[in-house]
Design a protein around this motif. Structure first.
Motif, PDB file in Angstrom:
ATOM      1  N   SER A  54       1.301  -1.104   0.188  1.00 18.30           N
ATOM      2  CA  SER A  54      -0.059  -0.132   0.472  1.00 18.30           C
ATOM      3  C   SER A  54       0.901   1.317   0.323  1.00 18.30           C
ATOM      4  O   SER A  54       0.439   2.456  -0.524  1.00 18.30           O
ATOM      5  CB  SER A  54      -1.099  -0.171   1.135  1.00 18.30           C
ATOM      6  OG  SER A  54      -0.180   0.114   2.556  1.00 18.30           O
ATOM      7  N   PHE A  79      -1.734   8.637  -5.768  1.00 15.32           N
ATOM      8  CA  PHE A  79      -2.186   8.344  -4.811  1.00 15.32           C
ATOM      9  C   PHE A  79      -3.324   8.246  -4.041  1.00 15.32           C
ATOM     10  O   PHE A  79      -3.538   6.981  -4.366  1.00 15.32           O
ATOM     11  CB  PHE A  79      -1.790   9.933  -3.888  1.00 15.32           C
ATOM     12  CG  PHE A  79      -2.204   9.039  -1.927  1.00 15.32           C
ATOM     13  CD1 PHE A  79      -0.743   8.411  -0.977  1.00 15.32           C
ATOM     14  CD2 PHE A  79      -2.490   9.378  -1.492  1.00 15.32           C
ATOM     15  CE1 PHE A  79      -0.627   7.451  -0.535  1.00 15.32           C
ATOM     16  CE2 PHE A  79      -2.549   8.654   0.174  1.00 15.32           C
ATOM     17  CZ  PHE A  79      -1.605   8.353   0.533  1.00 15.32           C
ATOM     18  N   TYR A  82      -5.558   5.046  -5.096  1.00 18.09           N
ATOM     19  CA  TYR A  82      -5.402   3.771  -4.316  1.00 18.09           C
ATOM     20  C   TYR A  82      -6.996   3.818  -3.303  1.00 18.09           C
ATOM     21  O   TYR A  82      -7.255   3.363  -2.976  1.00 18.09           O
ATOM     22  CB  TYR A  82      -4.134   3.737  -3.334  1.00 18.09           C
ATOM     23  CG  TYR A  82      -4.160   3.126  -1.950  1.00 18.09           C
ATOM     24  CD1 TYR A  82      -4.168   1.354  -1.930  1.00 18.09           C
ATOM     25  CD2 TYR A  82      -4.369   3.895  -1.027  1.00 18.09           C
ATOM     26  CE1 TYR A  82      -4.376   1.139  -1.364  1.00 18.09           C
ATOM     27  CE2 TYR A  82      -4.820   3.408   0.273  1.00 18.09           C
ATOM     28  CZ  TYR A  82      -4.242   2.056   0.584  1.00 18.09           C
ATOM     29  OH  TYR A  82      -4.605   1.355   2.104  1.00 18.09           O
ATOM     30  N   ARG A 133      -1.812   2.196  -7.929  1.00 14.31           N
ATOM     31  CA  ARG A 133      -2.479   2.290  -6.801  1.00 14.31           C
ATOM     32  C   ARG A 133      -4.265   1.381  -7.171  1.00 14.31           C
ATOM     33  O   ARG A 133      -4.346   1.145  -6.300  1.00 14.31           O
ATOM     34  CB  ARG A 133      -2.489   3.869  -7.409  1.00 14.31           C
ATOM     35  CG  ARG A 133      -1.427   4.448  -7.068  1.00 14.31           C
ATOM     36  CD  ARG A 133      -0.769   3.366  -5.664  1.00 14.31           C
ATOM     37  NE  ARG A 133      -1.176   4.698  -4.337  1.00 14.31           N
ATOM     38  CZ  ARG A 133      -1.310   4.417  -3.383  1.00 14.31           C
ATOM     39  NH1 ARG A 133      -0.148   3.058  -2.839  1.00 14.31           N
ATOM     40  NH2 ARG A 133      -1.903   5.483  -2.199  1.00 14.31           N
ATOM     41  N   SER A 136      -4.117  -2.178  -6.217  1.00 12.79           N
ATOM     42  CA  SER A 136      -3.635  -2.045  -5.312  1.00 12.79           C
ATOM     43  C   SER A 136      -4.542  -1.538  -3.603  1.00 12.79           C
ATOM     44  O   SER A 136      -4.120  -2.666  -2.743  1.00 12.79           O
ATOM     45  CB  SER A 136      -2.374  -0.856  -4.480  1.00 12.79           C
ATOM     46  OG  SER A 136      -1.489  -0.873  -5.423  1.00 12.79           O
TER      47      SER A 136
END
Length: 440
Positions: A54, A79, A82, A133, A136
């Motif tokens: 992560s 960012f 995610y 991302r 993830s």
């Protein structure tokens, strides 16, 4: 009754090599008798492995930013993708895990995480980073619902508080270990963006083996068989105040750590004039090491005290963040990160314990999903807003405004917990004396 099958009262069959091994050792799983404590630790490993992924990209963002070429605003969007994947996953994974069992949700999630590693390792465009991302986040969403419920379930009723503690610590320890390993490897090995994610893929494959071995039931919650799978996750009636109290302190804490993860490397670059992955990764590691250690330190304390300490840690961290950006102090920035980590760790422990000791097992994954949806929404939105604001007015002004908003939210959370303290119940979030003895 066949030797490899035990039928619970709700009709769920326990099968698999982990369950069979636990039976041979003279123990029983969830609800009948405790399995050895090592199984609880093993159950927490998949949580750690996925959370390593992560944040593993954190020290590499500046490298990608220079190589591919994108703004601070785009960086926060990468960012936040995610968070998009995580929130989407939480709409499904909690209810699916409670209906079908933990393993049918965890195995695909771990495989998606391996695919994300491949994309990160080969990324040459912003699109590749966004997709990596996103995957993830999907994997993490499944783990914070099904994986963390699995830890509590393996722990059994007698050790539910211990299960909540280990699940929470596994999450924050993995979140800190990822950027530390990535930062170290990015400065010491050739082809760091490849090597980092090859190492992480190996960790994820070992987590797959752990999931296969766990003594978990094949099906956890027949009670939800007729419910919609894709829905906003919720808690059972009567647990709403516990959920709200946990979120009142957890949401500001995880938003603070998300800011450090997304824009911390840029702040360090401005304060130190360096893009060192080791410095950025070490800062994130110290932050989450604080989040891990503080949870063990507060085990003897009452729940309401831990909730209040969470709000205090986040608020003080934001005050130091203002000092750091206004005075260009690296020491103040690291101290702010440590306090933010403590705020998240304490809020996370409190929320998971409030739910884990109250919500029935067949609703626990969905309750964990509801808790994380409430926490990750502001954690995704606010840093993105600050990223674009910083492109317009500068990182110092943007960071100051962010800190002021989060300080106010943390203070409001402390007030809410104080007003609702009579509805939260006790004992403290520490494991029972019997569980502590077993853990020792």
């Amino acid at each position: 009754m066949p030797a490899n099958r035990d039928v619970l009262g709700d009709g769920a069959a326990r099968t698999g090599p982990g369950w069979e091994r636990a039976r041979r050792e003279g123990t029983r799983a969830s609800g009948v008798g405790p399995v050895p404590v090592r199984w609880v630790w093993l159950a927490s490993w998949p949580v750690t492995a996925v959370f390593v992924l992560s944040n593993a990209a954190t020290p590499l963002y500046v490298r990608w930013q220079h190589g591919i070429g994108f703004s601070k605003g785009t960086l926060t969007v990468v960012f936040a993708f995610y968070i998009v994947g995580l929130l989407g996953s939480l709409l499904f994974s909690g209810a699916a895990s409670d209906r079908w069992g933990r393993k049918p949700v965890l195995v695909p999630a771990l495989l998606l995480a391996v695919v994300a590693c491949v994309l990160f390792a080969t990324a040459t465009t912003v699109t590749a980073l966004l997709v990596a991302r996103l995957l993830s986040g999907i994997a993490v969403g499944a783990v914070v619902s099904a994986g963390m419920a699995a830890v509590t379930e393996v722990a059994g009723p007698a050790r539910r508080a211990l299960g909540a503690l280990l699940a929470s610590c596994a999450m924050v320890f993995g979140a800190g270990l990822g950027p530390f390993l990535a930062g170290l490897l990015s400065e010491t090995v050739p082809g760091p963006t490849v090597t980092v994610f090859v190492v992480e893929a190996v960790l994820l494959l070992s987590a797959l083996v752990a999931v296969w071995r766990l003594p978990l039931p094949g099906r956890a919650g027949a009670a939800l068989a007729r419910g919609a799978l894709v829905r906003v996750p919720r808690v059972p009636k009567g647990d709403g105040v516990r959920l709200a109290a946990g979120l009142a302190v957890f949401a500001p804490g995880i938003t603070a750590t998300s800011f450090v993860l997304s824009l911390g490397p840029s702040l360090l670059s401005g304060l130190l004039g360096t893009d060192s992955g080791i410095v950025a990764g070490s800062t994130a590691f110290v932050m989450f090491l604080s989040a891990t250690g503080v949870q063990f330190a507060v085990r003897p304390l009452r729940r309401r005290t831990v909730l209040s300490l969470s709000s205090a840690g986040t608020a003080l961290g934001m005050a130091l963040l203002v000092v750091a950006v206004r005075s260009a102090s690296v020491t103040a920035l690291v101290a702010a990160a440590v306090l933010a980590g403590a705020g998240q760790g304490l809020g996370q422990l409190s929320g998971l314990t409030l739910l884990g000791t109250s919500v029935p097992t067949d609703r626990l994954a969905e309750a964990n999903a509801a808790f994380n949806v409430g926490g990750y929404l502001p954690a995704g939105l606010l840093p993105v807003a600050v990223g674009y604001l910083s492109d317009a007015v500068g990182l110092t002004t943007g960071s100051t405004l962010f800190a002021a908003v989060l300080f106010a939210l943390a203070a409001a959370g402390a007030v809410f917990v104080t007003v609702r303290r009579g509805q939260l119940g006790e004992p403290s979030p520490s494991p029972s004396p019997e569980a502590r003895g077993a853990a020792g």
